[in-house]
Design an enzyme around this catalytic site. Structure first.
Site, short mmCIF file in Angstrom:
data_model
loop_
_atom_site.label_atom_id
_atom_site.label_comp_id
_atom_site.label_asym_id
_atom_site.label_seq_id
_atom_site.Cartn_x
_atom_site.Cartn_y
_atom_site.Cartn_z
N SER A 1 0.89 -1.24 -0.34
CA SER A 1 -0.43 0.12 -0.07
C SER A 1 1.22 1.15 -0.22
O SER A 1 2.11 1.05 0.43
CB SER A 1 -0.79 0.10 1.60
OG SER A 1 -1.61 -1.20 0.49
N1 SAM Z 1 -0.83 -4.80 3.86
C1 SAM Z 1 0.23 -5.07 2.67
C2 SAM Z 1 1.85 -4.45 2.74
O1 SAM Z 1 1.57 -4.05 3.90
O2 SAM Z 1 2.23 -5.01 1.66
C3 SAM Z 1 -0.85 -4.61 1.59
C4 SAM Z 1 -1.46 -5.55 1.02
S1 SAM Z 1 -2.03 -5.53 -0.46
C5 SAM Z 1 -3.10 -4.29 -0.90
C6 SAM Z 1 -3.66 -6.62 0.29
C7 SAM Z 1 -3.74 -7.86 0.40
O3 SAM Z 1 -4.96 -8.48 0.80
C8 SAM Z 1 -3.27 -9.28 -0.74
O4 SAM Z 1 -1.53 -9.89 -0.49
C9 SAM Z 1 -3.91 -10.20 -1.00
O5 SAM Z 1 -3.97 -11.46 -1.57
C10 SAM Z 1 -4.52 -10.22 0.59
N2 SAM Z 1 -6.42 -10.69 0.61
C11 SAM Z 1 -7.46 -10.54 0.39
N3 SAM Z 1 -8.27 -10.93 0.29
C12 SAM Z 1 -7.56 -12.11 1.32
C13 SAM Z 1 -8.50 -12.22 2.79
N4 SAM Z 1 -9.38 -12.67 2.77
N5 SAM Z 1 -8.04 -13.04 3.75
C14 SAM Z 1 -6.42 -13.06 3.67
N6 SAM Z 1 -5.21 -11.85 2.81
C15 SAM Z 1 -6.68 -11.08 1.77
#
Ligand code: SAM
Length: 215
Positions: free
Chosen positions: A64
């Site tokens: 992000s």
């Molecule tokens: N917090 C992260 C960082 O600092 O890099 C950014 C993450 S990215 C914007 C969103 C993440 O949410 C992705 O890696 C995606 O695979 C994960 N995601 C989506 N749905 C999810 C779920 N139901 N449970 C866990 N992770 C999930």
């Protein structure tokens, strides 16, 4: 680029892009001055690690934008004794920022490859208070609940009821809600067993939250 240059860029980002754009919580600003974002991006993107933008990571996901990480972390209003749950570990960057502020961080990632790589990076960087699990984060982490703060870093169709139920009384849940192109960041505070207050924190853009209580 060497460590000193990265450190200078990190301080510049915090002062110019976070403090100047309204982030007031000194603990959030200090945390973001400590976490080396360049370690959470791929080799070819290291020289762009301190641009105030999201960047691509593995499994077609993103790390992000720093300002958004700061806004979401600040909105949780964490104390040093806080236990926090993050949904969407991704690169592990936001988990590291949370770990600088809170006592214990639990983080869930649905992509096995990302869960594995972020867990090993966080351990390599010495974050002993972060626990990474692979799975569907929309169901939370019941064994470790309740939490003082829950932050979801992917956008769902609604606020997952299961996550709300895993908040302590007085705890806060921060989550982007809405379809691609029309999402808002919302904060829900639990005031009583069945009493919640929800505030709109403004428009955002996130990857979708995929799972039982997601899309
Ligand atoms: N917090 C992260 C960082 O600092 O890099 C950014 C993450 S990215 C914007 C969103 C993440 O949410 C992705 O890696 C995606 O695979 C994960 N995601 C989506 N749905 C999810 C779920 N139901 N449970 C866990 N992770 C999930």
């Amino acid at each position: 680029m060497d460590e000193t240059t990265f450190s200078q860029q990190r301080h510049w980002l915090v002062d110019r892009e976070l403090r100047n754009r309204g982030i007031r919580d000194e603990r959030v600003l200090e945390a973001m001055k400590s976490v080396p974002r360049e370690k959470f991006v791929t080799e070819d993107l290291k020289d762009r690690a301190y641009e105030n933008r999201p960047l691509p990571i593995a499994s077609e996901q993103t790390i992000s934008q720093p300002l958004i990480v700061a806004i979401m972390t600040e909105a949780l209003e964490l104390t040093p004794a806080a236990r926090v749950l993050e949904i969407g570990t991704g690169s592990g960057y936001a988990a590291a920022v949370l770990a600088e502020i809170a006592q214990e961080v639990f983080t869930i990632e649905r992509h096995p490859g990302l869960a594995e790589s972020s867990a090993s990076l966080l351990s390599e960087l010495g974050y002993r208070n972060v626990h990474v699990k692979q799975g569907d984060g929309t169901l939370g982490w019941p064994e470790e609940s309740p939490f003082d703060g829950i932050v979801v870093t992917a956008a769902g169709p609604k606020i997952p009821a299961t996550l709300k139920s895993q908040l302590k009384i007085g705890g806060r849940l921060v989550i982007p809600v809405g379809e691609s192109g029309d999402q808002n960041l919302v904060r829900t505070t639990r005031h009583g067993p069945e009493e919640y207050e929800t505030e709109d924190l403004g428009p955002v853009r996130f990857v979708p939250l995929i799972g039982e209580e997601g899309w």
